[in-house]
Design an enzyme around this catalytic site. Structure first.
Site, mmCIF file in Angstrom:
data_model
loop_
_atom_site.group_PDB
_atom_site.id
_atom_site.type_symbol
_atom_site.label_atom_id
_atom_site.label_comp_id
_atom_site.label_asym_id
_atom_site.label_seq_id
_atom_site.Cartn_x
_atom_site.Cartn_y
_atom_site.Cartn_z
ATOM 1 N N VAL A 14 -14.602 16.124 4.940
ATOM 2 C CA VAL A 14 -15.273 17.435 5.017
ATOM 3 C C VAL A 14 -16.264 17.605 3.860
ATOM 4 O O VAL A 14 -17.418 18.013 4.064
ATOM 5 C CB VAL A 14 -14.237 18.590 5.028
ATOM 6 C CG1 VAL A 14 -14.941 19.937 5.094
ATOM 7 C CG2 VAL A 14 -13.286 18.445 6.215
ATOM 8 N N LYS A 105 -6.118 24.943 4.798
ATOM 9 C CA LYS A 105 -5.153 25.723 5.607
ATOM 10 C C LYS A 105 -3.731 25.656 5.065
ATOM 11 O O LYS A 105 -2.989 26.638 5.145
ATOM 12 C CB LYS A 105 -5.200 25.264 7.070
ATOM 13 C CG LYS A 105 -5.002 23.768 7.290
ATOM 14 C CD LYS A 105 -6.267 23.095 7.731
ATOM 15 C CE LYS A 105 -6.228 21.611 7.463
ATOM 16 N NZ LYS A 105 -7.053 20.829 8.329
ATOM 17 N N VAL A 132 -9.524 27.051 10.033
ATOM 18 C CA VAL A 132 -8.981 27.079 11.409
ATOM 19 C C VAL A 132 -10.107 26.816 12.408
ATOM 20 O O VAL A 132 -11.158 27.470 12.356
ATOM 21 C CB VAL A 132 -8.354 28.454 11.745
ATOM 22 C CG1 VAL A 132 -7.738 28.432 13.145
ATOM 23 C CG2 VAL A 132 -7.320 28.858 10.719
ATOM 24 N N ILE A 136 -15.579 26.494 14.917
ATOM 25 C CA ILE A 136 -15.479 27.757 15.681
ATOM 26 C C ILE A 136 -15.410 28.943 14.713
ATOM 27 O O ILE A 136 -14.570 28.942 13.811
ATOM 28 C CB ILE A 136 -14.197 27.775 16.551
ATOM 29 C CG1 ILE A 136 -14.167 26.583 17.500
ATOM 30 C CG2 ILE A 136 -14.080 29.081 17.311
ATOM 31 C CD1 ILE A 136 -12.860 26.475 18.285
ATOM 32 N N GLY A 187 -12.563 10.717 12.073
ATOM 33 C CA GLY A 187 -12.498 11.716 10.993
ATOM 34 C C GLY A 187 -11.820 13.009 11.409
ATOM 35 O O GLY A 187 -12.005 14.037 10.767
ATOM 36 N N GLU A 190 -5.864 14.318 9.468
ATOM 37 C CA GLU A 190 -5.632 14.589 8.049
ATOM 38 C C GLU A 190 -5.402 13.266 7.321
ATOM 39 O O GLU A 190 -5.061 12.249 7.944
ATOM 40 C CB GLU A 190 -4.374 15.452 7.886
ATOM 41 C CG GLU A 190 -4.455 16.811 8.527
ATOM 42 C CD GLU A 190 -5.574 17.658 7.953
ATOM 43 O OE1 GLU A 190 -5.581 17.901 6.741
ATOM 44 O OE2 GLU A 190 -6.466 18.073 8.717
ATOM 45 N N ASP A 201 -0.036 20.962 10.864
ATOM 46 C CA ASP A 201 -1.413 21.463 10.683
ATOM 47 C C ASP A 201 -1.675 22.669 11.607
ATOM 48 O O ASP A 201 -2.218 23.688 11.174
ATOM 49 C CB ASP A 201 -2.392 20.312 10.993
ATOM 50 C CG ASP A 201 -3.835 20.740 10.917
ATOM 51 O OD1 ASP A 201 -4.362 20.847 9.802
ATOM 52 O OD2 ASP A 201 -4.436 20.995 11.980
ATOM 53 N N LYS A 205 -2.434 26.659 10.669
ATOM 54 C CA LYS A 205 -3.580 27.418 11.198
ATOM 55 C C LYS A 205 -3.129 28.671 11.947
ATOM 56 O O LYS A 205 -3.734 29.736 11.803
ATOM 57 C CB LYS A 205 -4.416 26.513 12.106
ATOM 58 C CG LYS A 205 -5.108 25.380 11.324
ATOM 59 C CD LYS A 205 -5.673 24.348 12.273
ATOM 60 C CE LYS A 205 -6.428 23.250 11.563
ATOM 61 N NZ LYS A 205 -6.735 22.126 12.438
ATOM 62 N N GLY A 302 -13.569 17.181 12.550
ATOM 63 C CA GLY A 302 -14.697 16.279 12.321
ATOM 64 C C GLY A 302 -15.615 16.848 11.251
ATOM 65 O O GLY A 302 -15.654 18.058 11.020
HETATM 66 N N1 HSE Z 1 -6.716 17.345 11.211
HETATM 67 C C1 HSE Z 1 -7.292 18.538 11.705
HETATM 68 C C2 HSE Z 1 -7.308 18.473 13.222
HETATM 69 C C3 HSE Z 1 -8.692 18.687 11.162
HETATM 70 O O1 HSE Z 1 -7.084 17.393 13.784
HETATM 71 O O2 HSE Z 1 -7.527 19.469 13.864
HETATM 72 C C4 HSE Z 1 -9.236 20.062 11.258
HETATM 73 O O3 HSE Z 1 -8.499 20.989 10.528
#
Ligand code: HSE
Length: 427
Positions: A14, A105, A132, A136, A187, A190, A201, A205, A302
């Site tokens: 990122v 997050k 999150v 978006i 990409g 995590e 994850d 979120k 991504g």
């Molecule tokens: N690893 C997270 C996902 C990246 O796959 O959604 C975005 O937060």
């Protein structure tokens, strides 16, 4: 031109995406906002990552402390993730009078109350759109655009890695392991992908979304969380035979008995609005009391989508800090050249009301051919010799003006009994 100085901590997927996008989009950002975002300092303990991101020598500093003590830097962009060091960076930044943008997050879900308390106490701002749903604008959507709504329920697909894996298993019969390897290479995943596949994850979120939606503190430890590692190929194929798809859903609901927050693999009917959210796309489906149902959909993971969200926060902070009273920067604009409808290229559906007789199709297709219109499909279902029947043709891409000219000619044929119908096809 007003200048806003930032420091970026962390140039992984990122962070490097933010660095590159800010450079690539410098002039468009100036044009749209009237602000020049200046990257004054960058640091990452991984020096290879710094080189790979193309960070200039003069921008590199050895530690985040160097940027925090720089009085010219207005904002620290924290993109290292994790909870301990990131929290120190943010709290120290507040103490030195800096605002913060983060995509973290885990920190916000698990220790957000400490961070927000410090921000309140020190009168600093922290923005976290990228935490999150990747690109978006769900945080701004919930907190700004839908501010007068009571949120009743959130149904969401908010882990791009899991959604990518489930999509590839469903559509291509790909193995879990291969799909995960591709998600890592793209990409999405995590640094520790078990955060993705174990649902943690998504739980982080949905905790953030639930707190913003219901304005109550959610204890992250109480969020029920199940990932996708137990989903086998045969679960996907049985679900398919029964008319369902398997998705990892993150759900939050406020009812009379309290708030329910959970992450779980779920069977969704194939015609459910979330059933066709595929690959790394995310979607958040809200039920609100005023606007009723609303869907936010876009790339959830991504470098580029996530960087786009981080940059929107940097711009918001810059506007606040520089005292821009208008959120919309609207200098007088140059007139655009608008394309005329006749020069638009698309495929078309043509319905003719024709006499059912040999040679009719040849007459129509010869006129279409004269205007270089190529046919992709023909349907005539009814068979009523000598009577009027519908004849449908689909065309390949063609100019609107050629279609209009050809149909005018066709409508003059004696075998055509009513005005023909033209409908454009949007692929
Ligand atoms: N690893 C997270 C996902 C990246 O796959 O959604 C975005 O937060």
């Amino acid at each position: 031109m007003e200048v806003y100085n930032i420091g970026i901590v962390g140039v992984g997927t990122v962070g490097s995406g933010v660095y590159k996008q800010l450079k690539r989009k410098a002039s468009i950002l100036k044009k749209k906002t009237g602000i020049s975002i200046h990257i004054k300092a960058v640091c990452d303990k991984d020096t290879k990552a710094v080189r790979k991101a193309g960070v200039l020598k003069r921008e590199c500093v050895p530690s985040y402390r160097d940027m925090i003590k720089d009085p010219e830097i207005n904002c620290i962009v924290e993109l290292i993730g994790g909870t301990s060091i990131a929290k120190n960076i943010i709290l120290e930044a507040f103490k030195k009078g800096k605002d913060v943008v983060t995509a973290n997050k885990a920190l916000l879900a698990e220790e957000g109350s400490d961070v927000f308390k410090a921000a309140r106490k020190l009168n600093r701002q922290i923005f976290f759109e990228a935490s999150v749903g990747g690109g978006i604008p769900i945080i701004k959507g919930l907190t700004e655009s839908l501010v007068s709504n009571r949120i009743i329920r959130i149904l969401s697909i908010i882990n791009g890695t899991c959604n990518y894996i489930l999509t590839r298993m469903t559509h291509d019969g790909m193995s879990f392991e291969k799909a995960l390897a591709i998600a890592k290479a793209k990409g999405y995943a995590e640094a520790n992908p078990s955060l993705d596949i174990d649902g943690i994850d998504a739980a982080h979120k949905i905790t953030i979304l639930a707190e913003l939606a219901f304005r109550k503190k959610i204890n992250f430890k109480e969020v029920s969380c199940e990932g996708i590692s137990g989903i086998k190929e045969w679960d996907i194929s049985f679900a398919d035979q029964l008319g369902y798809v398997v998705k990892l859903l993150a759900i939050a609901k406020e009812g009379s008995e309290g708030i329910e927050v959970r992450v779980q693999p779920t069977l969704l009917p194939k015609d459910h609005i979330l059933a066709n959210v595929n690959d790394s796309y995310n979607a958040v489906y809200l039920m609100c009391d005023e606007v009723e149902n609303m869907l936010f959909y876009g790339r959830g993971a991504g470098a580029k989508p996530t960087a786009s969200a981080v940059i929107s926060d940097i711009i918001d902070l810059a506007r606040n800090s520089l005292g821009f009273r208008q959120k919309l920067y609207l200098p007088s604009l140059k007139a655009a050249h608008t394309k005329s409808i006749s020069s638009i290229l698309s495929r078309h559906y043509l319905r003719f009301s024709v006499i059912d007789r040999p040679g009719v199709l040849a007459k129509i297709s010869s006129i279409l051919g004269r205007y270089s219109i190529s046919i992709s499909d023909v349907i005539q279902k009814e068979r009523k010799i000598g009577q009027v029947v519908p004849l449908v043709l689909l065309t390949h891409e063609t100019y609107e003006k050629h279609i209009q000219q050809a149909v005018r000619q066709i409508d003059k044929l004696s075998v055509i009994k009513r005005h023909s119908r033209v409908i454009r096809i949007e692929e």
